[in-house]
Design a protein around this motif. Structure first.
Motif, short mmCIF file in Angstrom:
data_model
loop_
_atom_site.label_atom_id
_atom_site.label_comp_id
_atom_site.label_asym_id
_atom_site.label_seq_id
_atom_site.Cartn_x
_atom_site.Cartn_y
_atom_site.Cartn_z
N ILE A 139 -4.20 -13.11 -4.18
CA ILE A 139 -3.61 -11.84 -3.74
C ILE A 139 -2.52 -12.18 -2.72
CG2 ILE A 139 -4.05 -9.63 -2.62
CD1 ILE A 139 -7.03 -10.00 -3.44
N ARG A 140 -1.28 -12.13 -3.16
CA ARG A 140 -0.17 -12.56 -2.29
C ARG A 140 1.13 -12.03 -2.87
NH1 ARG A 140 -0.16 -18.79 -1.31
NH2 ARG A 140 -1.80 -18.21 0.17
N ASP A 141 2.11 -11.76 -2.04
CA ASP A 141 3.43 -11.37 -2.54
C ASP A 141 3.94 -12.45 -3.48
OD1 ASP A 141 3.43 -9.04 -1.07
OD2 ASP A 141 4.58 -9.87 0.60
N GLY A 142 4.46 -12.03 -4.63
CA GLY A 142 4.95 -12.97 -5.63
C GLY A 142 3.93 -13.33 -6.68
N ALA A 143 2.68 -12.92 -6.49
CA ALA A 143 1.62 -13.16 -7.48
C ALA A 143 1.40 -11.89 -8.30
CB ALA A 143 0.34 -13.60 -6.79
N ALA B 128 0.19 -5.12 -0.90
CA ALA B 128 0.60 -3.72 -0.78
C ALA B 128 0.13 -2.87 -1.96
CB ALA B 128 2.12 -3.63 -0.65
N ASN B 129 -0.07 -3.49 -3.13
CA ASN B 129 -0.46 -2.75 -4.34
C ASN B 129 -1.82 -3.19 -4.87
OD1 ASN B 129 2.04 -1.19 -4.67
ND2 ASN B 129 2.98 -3.19 -5.05
N VAL B 130 -2.65 -3.73 -3.99
CA VAL B 130 -3.90 -4.34 -4.44
C VAL B 130 -4.83 -3.33 -5.09
CG1 VAL B 130 -5.06 -4.09 -2.19
CG2 VAL B 130 -5.75 -5.93 -3.75
N HIS C 258 -4.18 -0.96 -7.05
CA HIS C 258 -3.77 -0.72 -8.43
C HIS C 258 -3.75 -2.02 -9.24
CE1 HIS C 258 -1.55 0.80 -11.86
NE2 HIS C 258 -0.58 -0.07 -11.64
N GLU C 259 -3.18 -3.08 -8.66
CA GLU C 259 -2.96 -4.32 -9.41
C GLU C 259 -4.23 -5.15 -9.59
OE1 GLU C 259 1.75 -4.94 -8.12
OE2 GLU C 259 0.14 -6.02 -7.05
N LEU C 260 -5.11 -5.13 -8.61
CA LEU C 260 -6.32 -5.94 -8.77
C LEU C 260 -7.21 -5.45 -9.91
CD1 LEU C 260 -8.36 -7.72 -6.08
CD2 LEU C 260 -9.56 -6.47 -7.86
N PRO C 261 -7.46 -4.14 -10.05
CA PRO C 261 -8.24 -3.69 -11.22
C PRO C 261 -7.57 -4.05 -12.54
CG PRO C 261 -8.20 -1.98 -9.55
CD PRO C 261 -7.23 -3.03 -9.10
N GLU C 262 -6.24 -4.00 -12.60
CA GLU C 262 -5.54 -4.37 -13.84
C GLU C 262 -5.76 -5.84 -14.15
OE1 GLU C 262 -1.41 -3.51 -13.67
OE2 GLU C 262 -1.65 -1.42 -14.28
N ASP D 169 -7.89 -5.97 11.61
CA ASP D 169 -6.89 -4.90 11.72
C ASP D 169 -5.61 -5.21 10.94
OD1 ASP D 169 -5.99 -6.95 13.33
OD2 ASP D 169 -5.51 -5.67 15.06
N ASP D 170 -5.63 -6.24 10.10
CA ASP D 170 -4.50 -6.50 9.22
C ASP D 170 -4.23 -5.24 8.40
OD1 ASP D 170 -3.45 -7.28 6.40
OD2 ASP D 170 -3.06 -9.08 7.58
N PRO D 171 -2.97 -4.85 8.21
CA PRO D 171 -2.69 -3.59 7.52
C PRO D 171 -3.22 -3.52 6.09
CG PRO D 171 -0.66 -4.87 7.90
CD PRO D 171 -1.73 -5.49 8.73
N TYR D 172 -3.49 -4.68 5.47
CA TYR D 172 -3.99 -4.66 4.09
C TYR D 172 -5.46 -5.06 3.98
CZ TYR D 172 1.01 -4.52 3.10
OH TYR D 172 2.33 -4.16 3.06
N ALA D 173 -6.10 -5.35 5.10
CA ALA D 173 -7.48 -5.85 5.03
C ALA D 173 -8.42 -4.86 4.35
CB ALA D 173 -7.98 -6.19 6.43
N GLU D 174 -8.40 -3.61 4.77
CA GLU D 174 -9.31 -2.62 4.21
C GLU D 174 -9.07 -2.44 2.71
OE1 GLU D 174 -12.53 -0.23 4.34
OE2 GLU D 174 -11.68 -1.02 6.22
N ASP D 175 -7.82 -2.36 2.31
CA ASP D 175 -7.51 -2.19 0.89
C ASP D 175 -7.99 -3.38 0.07
OD1 ASP D 175 -6.37 0.27 1.29
OD2 ASP D 175 -4.29 -0.41 1.10
N ILE D 176 -7.80 -4.59 0.58
CA ILE D 176 -8.18 -5.79 -0.17
C ILE D 176 -9.69 -5.86 -0.32
CG2 ILE D 176 -8.27 -8.31 -0.07
CD1 ILE D 176 -5.42 -8.22 1.14
#
Length: 272
Positions: A36-40, A45-47, A49-53, A76-83
């Protein structure tokens, strides 16, 4: 004891999601270690949606997705909860965290205190979601460069809430190596994941540099490490890292195929 062989998807990050899944299945891995990283294929930011796909594409290809890797180091990373939420939703039980640097301006003890506080918060986040965070051993001025230091970082956190991800290639490449039997014994119940790659040192442009090479062709005796893991009853995933940026894409695929065959043989599996 059957092993679970995963391919770290950083190797295939330039492919479309379906192509990545098909390539891993064609190589005869059991599953994927999903980056899970930009460029992958999956970005922070879109985890959601993109992770289930990606997980669905891998499952359709007959692969499991027991683990993912991200760069989160703070609760408190802005994407931690989503990931963590997305991983929980797809049944991904193991999540590799980012790395903890040593800051000379802070000093060693203060750097360790900050990292421990972050890890405690991430362990709590993992408990809430049913996803176990992992601290990978990694060099490059990192606090988590050896087993001994990793154990100091996870002090006070139960091994069921935070695991240690050993990576002999990183340790040999970046000066965190420990005698392997002692290393595995000291990690004990914290050991939950193993990164698999090999290396040589090469002299290039006046400096010694690391080159990642085939598993049967480097400094690390994987037959010995696999034997030690089997003797200790290790039954967690084994994640192959095919970091061959000096090879063509087709050569990377073939080298990865050879690596997996060699790894399975070293583990004691019979070749089909």
């Amino acid at each position: 004891m059957a092993a679970r062989w995963l391919l770290f998807t950083k190797t295939l990050r330039d492919l479309e999601t379906d192509e990545m899944a098909d390539a891993i299945a064609d190589l005869a891995f059991d599953g994927a270690d999903l980056l899970i990283r930009d460029g992958a294929q999956v970005t922070p930011a879109n985890v959601r949606h993109e992770l289930p796909e990606a997980a669905e594409a891998l499952r359709v290809a007959g692969l499991s997705v027991p683990a993912a890797a991200c760069d989160v180091t703070r609760p408190d990373d802005p994407y931690a909860e989503d990931i963590f939420t997305a991983c929980a939703g797809e049944g991904i039980e193991l999540l590799r965290l980012g790395f903890y640097g040593y800051d000379p301006a802070l000093g060693f003890e203060a750097s360790m205190r900050q990292a421990r506080e972050s890890l405690r918060g991430l362990a709590e986040l993992g408990r809430r979601h049913g996803v176990k965070p992992m601290l990978q051993l990694h060099g490059g001025n990192k606090l988590n460069c050896s087993g001994a230091l990793a154990l100091q970082l996870v002090e006070g956190i139960a091994p069921e809430d935070l695991g240690i991800y050993t990576d002999p290639g990183n340790m040999v490449a970046q000066e965190g190596a420990e005698p392997w039997a002692m290393h595995l014994d000291m990690l004990g119940e914290y050991l939950c994941y193993v990164g698999v790659k090999n290396l040589r040192w090469i002299h290039q442009e006046g400096r010694w540099r690391v080159r990642w090479v085939g598993l049967d062709d480097g400094l690390i005796r994987w037959d010995d490490i696999f034997r030690l893991l089997r003797e200790r009853g290790y039954d967690g995933p084994l994640s192959l890292h095919s970091f061959y940026d000096y090879l063509s894409p087709n050569q990377v695929i073939e080298q990865t195929r050879e690596d997996l065959a060699y790894a399975r043989t070293c583990w004691g599996e019979e070749r089909g």
